[in-house]
Write an enzyme that holds these catalytic residues in place. Structure first.
Site: not given
Lengths: 257, 637
Positions: B330, B401
């Site tokens: 990520r 996130h």
């Protein structure tokens, strides 16, 4: 585009409410419905007025917190869509919309478009669980569950508890909500020991909360943002009937010490 | 302040068993004499509240939403990891432990991570027993899928709604205990301060969000399961209500805040569409299994994607990371997207987006196969953007996130305030500088079902707590502080809305404390944040009163705390002169642009102590030792 909104304003539970008219100007079709209301609210706050209260949280269609009647349709005109996932491209310039809270005897208005849905929690408390404490249960693969049963249980378990089914029902019934939980657990082996007791108790609680009865209008299924089928209501009724016909008085046999 | 990690002295694989035996117990008849407050009802909070009630404790649970079932854990899509090794692919507790420590870029505490991997297997058993409808194979066995950062298939899932199903399992257990009388539930009630008496957490001050009544609740211990602080960036994938208030109030009362700059930016979110944007929506990482990421080679190329020939496209992840390609982790995928957009090669309105293209996969597998794998995600994308990803490539961009940082806790999950325990995303303990996919659900439930209900007994059983009453001066003083703050917020009556200030703070943080950070940028932010905070306290406008449902007032209180947290995040990011996981300092990179960790100087947890308004926070270091997983550089080339 520009829209006219007629919004139900009610300062508190028990207070009188009425529709107020607002103009939503320069609305972009890319906005979500709640973002459009955010912009209206920013304008109201800047003008020293009370913003429109509405419930919302995740804004991605899963928490079940948002929901309102938009011109008579629960969550608005788009099928299988919560209010937060509805976008303004579903409307056109000059539209006039009526925004109301969920209307049902069991859901009292808290303020403006916010309602009290705690009756749903109490229906779950009546039996919407498997009575297993945290501990050391058997291995997760010890009881095989067929793919079809697991998938069907998941279809029922997808309920987000938003209350659109109740608001859409002419009787104000919570049958779809209750049936979804009874079916989710009743379809799985883990839910069997309490299956009939659960059906009796959850249905009884639903009645206690002043939800109406189900007469199979089918409006709930149409309004449900997760597409939960009224077949589950038939399943609930079967479980309930069998439970009512075969129920025995619960007895505690004590004195083993 | 002293950081006592209380890690048992034993080989890592034996620590938890030994600790369980050595901890003090509270006998069953005495448990009902103790009251525990749990704030937050997500995976960690709901599972902890239910499990402690089952053990016999009196539990009071609080959430700001209208029902405990709304907590943001519900939005997690992909799955939950567990070292079950059902697929027989060589997984083990040790491998999950290893992957998590390495994935966290060596900034997590080994002892906690090992325990997490150990109890992961119990979580799946427990959830199945509760009736969580995990995906199954035709033979009736549980299905597994693979996820980023692992070479085994250990992720359990329930369609794209794993978080929802796990949360409903915990919520139903909680409702069962509410019905039994073991838990008293306070929905639509927000914790606004922590009551500390004689150095111990003894309760909270909370506001009833419907009536506005502020009241105190007392207990023998307090547990925070209040989630992360991603909304400091205004735009994030968090729910609109997610906030740092409970954790920040506890920090100001003496709980150290650890690694606040460790934030996770997820690479696949739907890009911002305009100034009205209120939140960002994640598209599951699993899409990168079949989608190819690209941008035009030429800056400023505005042709529609289907008119850009193959030779003029840059599949930059495949080019830069040939062995991992589109499945790079990520943090790496996010930074690469930012880089190409900074070069002017971004796509879509505003130029902050890259293509995630399924054309090749559809050609190879057929549209039906793609629909079976990702149908619900494609529908969600189309609902939001009105573009059909079967025909036009998706546009994606990174978004905030998850926050790995949080309140510092010891091995018992207790903060630096005795009696205050912190679980789930709200603590800092298990993910280091980067969290692997499907590990947040695992940690929330591990803490709530299997760790905290035991360790809290150790605290209660080994301390003699004096009874306290609501007229205690400290209770009164805390209540007065809350009331004072609320009336101040309502009396400013300035010109700026809370949202406008929050949005401005978010832009600052995204620009200077986001995906790539520089010393100059952070110093700039450290000058601007106090100015903005000052503007907030002099010019914000909050309509209405405190004695009613007032959503602007709720938001104002949360933004006030974000305005303080933001500064600490920048201080932490500035002090950490290295790049690790989600924290990328531009000054610290290799010649080819990869993160450069500095284990000599920074292999520690940075725990910050609050010293009062206008005072610089004080840094305490918990050194990290890696005895089992050897320090190594992550490479995905």
């Amino acid at each position: 585009m520009n829209l006219t909104l007629h919004v139900w304003r009610q300062p508190a539970a028990g207070a009188a409410g009425k529709f107020e008219r607002y103009e939503a100007r320069d609305v972009s079709p890319e906005m979500s419905f709640l973002e459009m209301l955010d912009v209206v609210n920013e304008g109201l706050i800047a003008a020293g007025q009370a913003p429109i209260a509405f419930d919302h949280d995740c804004r991605e269609g899963i928490c079940g917190m948002c929901g309102m009647m938009i011109s008579g349709a629960a969550h608005g005109p788009m099928k299988m869509t919560t209010t937060c996932q509805l976008h303004m491209r579903s409307f056109k310039d000059g539209d006039e919309l009526w925004l109301e809270p969920w209307r049902a005897r069991a859901f009292t208005v808290v303020r403006d478009l916010v309602v009290d849905r705690s009756a749903f929690d109490r229906i779950i408390q009546a039996g919407g669980f498997v009575s297993v404490n945290t501990g050391s249960p058997q291995d997760a693969n010890a009881i095989p569950i067929g793919k079809q049963e697991a998938d069907e249980a998941m279809d029922a378990a997808a309920c987000i508890g938003c209350g659109a089914c109740v608001a859409a029902c002419p009787n104000g019934s919570a049958s779809l909500f209750t049936a979804a939980k009874i079916s989710h657990l009743g379809l799985l082996p883990q839910g069997q020991p309490e299956r009939y007791r659960r059906a009796l108790r959850m249905v009884a609680q639903m009645d206690l909360e002043h939800f109406g009865g189900c007469t199979l209008f089918g409006e709930c299924q149409e309004a449900c943002p997760k597409g939960i089928s009224i077949d589950f209501i038939a399943r609930m009724n079967r479980d309930y009937l069998r439970a009512a016909a075969t129920a025995r008085e619960e007895r505690a046999v004590g004195g083993t010490g | 302040m002293e950081l006592k990690s209380r890690v048992p002295s034993a080989p890592v694989a034996e620590m938890w068993d030994r600790h369980k035996f050595e901890m003090k117990l509270v006998n069953p008849a005495n448990k009902r004499k103790y009251t525990v407050i749990v704030v937050g009802t997500g995976l960690a909070g709901a599972s902890a509240a239910a499990s402690m009630s089952e053990l016999g404790y009196q539990v009071k649970a609080f959430c700001f939403q209208d029902s405990p079932r709304r907590a943001h854990s519900i939005a997690a899509q992909g799955g939950i990891n567990a070292a079950k090794n059902y697929p027989n692919d060589g997984d083990s507790v040790w491998r999950l432990f290893y992957d998590t420590v390495k994935g966290g870029d060596f900034r997590a505490r080994e002892a906690n991570v090992y325990r997490l991997a150990q109890v992961s297997v119990n979580i799946i058993d427990q959830c199945v027993a509760q009736g969580v409808p995990f995906a199954r194979e035709y033979g009736g066995m549980l299905a597994n899928r693979s996820f980023g950062g692992a070479q085994v298939s250990r992720t359990f899932y329930a369609r794209g709604q794993t978080g929802q199903q796990l949360l409903l399992g915990a919520y139903q257990a909680l409702e069962k205990e509410i019905a039994r009388g073991g838990v008293t539930m306070f929905p639509r009630t927000e914790m606004l301060d922590l009551i500390v008496i004689d150095g111990r957490a003894r309760g909270i001050v909370a506001r009833d969000l419907v009536t506005g009544t502020v009241s105190s609740h007392l207990a023998d211990a307090v547990v925070l399961g209040t989630g992360g602080y991603g909304n400091v960036f205004f735009l994030s994938t968090n729910a609109k209500g997610s906030n740092v208030t409970a954790a920040w109030r506890a920090h100001k009362r003496g709980a150290a805040f650890a690694n606040p700059c460790f934030t996770q930016i997820h690479p696949t979110c739907i890009p911002v569409s305009g100034d009205h944007q209120s939140k960002l929506t994640l598209m599951s990482e699993s899409l990168r299994n079949d989608g190819r990421v690209w941008v035009p080679k030429k800056a400023g190329d505005t042709r529609p994607p289907n008119q850009i020939p193959e030779a003029e496209r840059d599949y930059y992840l495949e080019r830069k990371y040939p062995s991992f390609g589109n499945l790079s982790p990520r943090d790496i995928a996010s930074r690469a997207a930012k880089e190409v957009c900074d070069e002017g090669r971004g796509v879509g309105p505003g130029g902050r987006g890259v293509y995630l293209d399924f054309a090749d996969a559809i050609k190879r597998l057929g549209a039906d196969q793609i629909a079976e794998r990702y149908g619900n995600l494609f529908e969600m994308y189309e609902r939001i953007t009105a573009e059909n990803p079967y025909r036009v490539p998706m546009r994606i961009y990174p978004a905030v996130h998850y926050t790995m940082g949080g309140l510092w806790v010891d091995y018992n999950l207790m903060s630096t305030i005795p009696g205050l325990h912190v679980i789930g995303e709200a603590n800092f303990s298990d993910h280091g500088a980067n969290r692997l996919g499907a590990s947040a659900l695992m940690q929330g439930l591990a803490d709530g079902y299997f760790v905290l209900p035991l360790t809290i007994g150790d605290y209660l059983g080994s301390n003699k707590l004096e009874p306290v009453t609501l007229d205690h001066p400290e209770v009164r003083a805390t209540e007065a502080a809350v009331a004072g703050r609320t009336s101040t917020l309502l009396s400013i009556r300035g010109h700026r809305t809370v949202t406008s200030i929050h949005r401005e703070l978010g832009k600052l943080m995204w620009e200077y404390c986001g995906m790539a950070r520089t010393a100059d940028g952070l110093r700039h932010a450290l000058q601007e944040i106090p100015k903005l905070r000052d503007e907030f306290w002099h010019d914000v406008t909050v309509p209405g009163t405190g004695a009613e449902l007032n959503q602007s007032l709720e938001h104002a209180g949360r933004v006030a705390d974000f305005l303080e947290l933001a500064e600490l995040m920048c201080v932490d990011a500035l002090h950490r002169e290295e790049s690790c996981g989600g924290h990328f300092r531009v000054e610290h990179q290799t010649a080819d642009g990869e993160a450069l960790r500095d284990d000599e100087r920074f292999a520690y947890v940075a725990a910050w102590e609050y010293k009062g308004e206008g005072q610089a926070p004080v840094l305490h270091k918990e050194p990290l030792e890696f005895e089992n997983v050897h320090l190594a550089t992550r490479s995905y080339k």
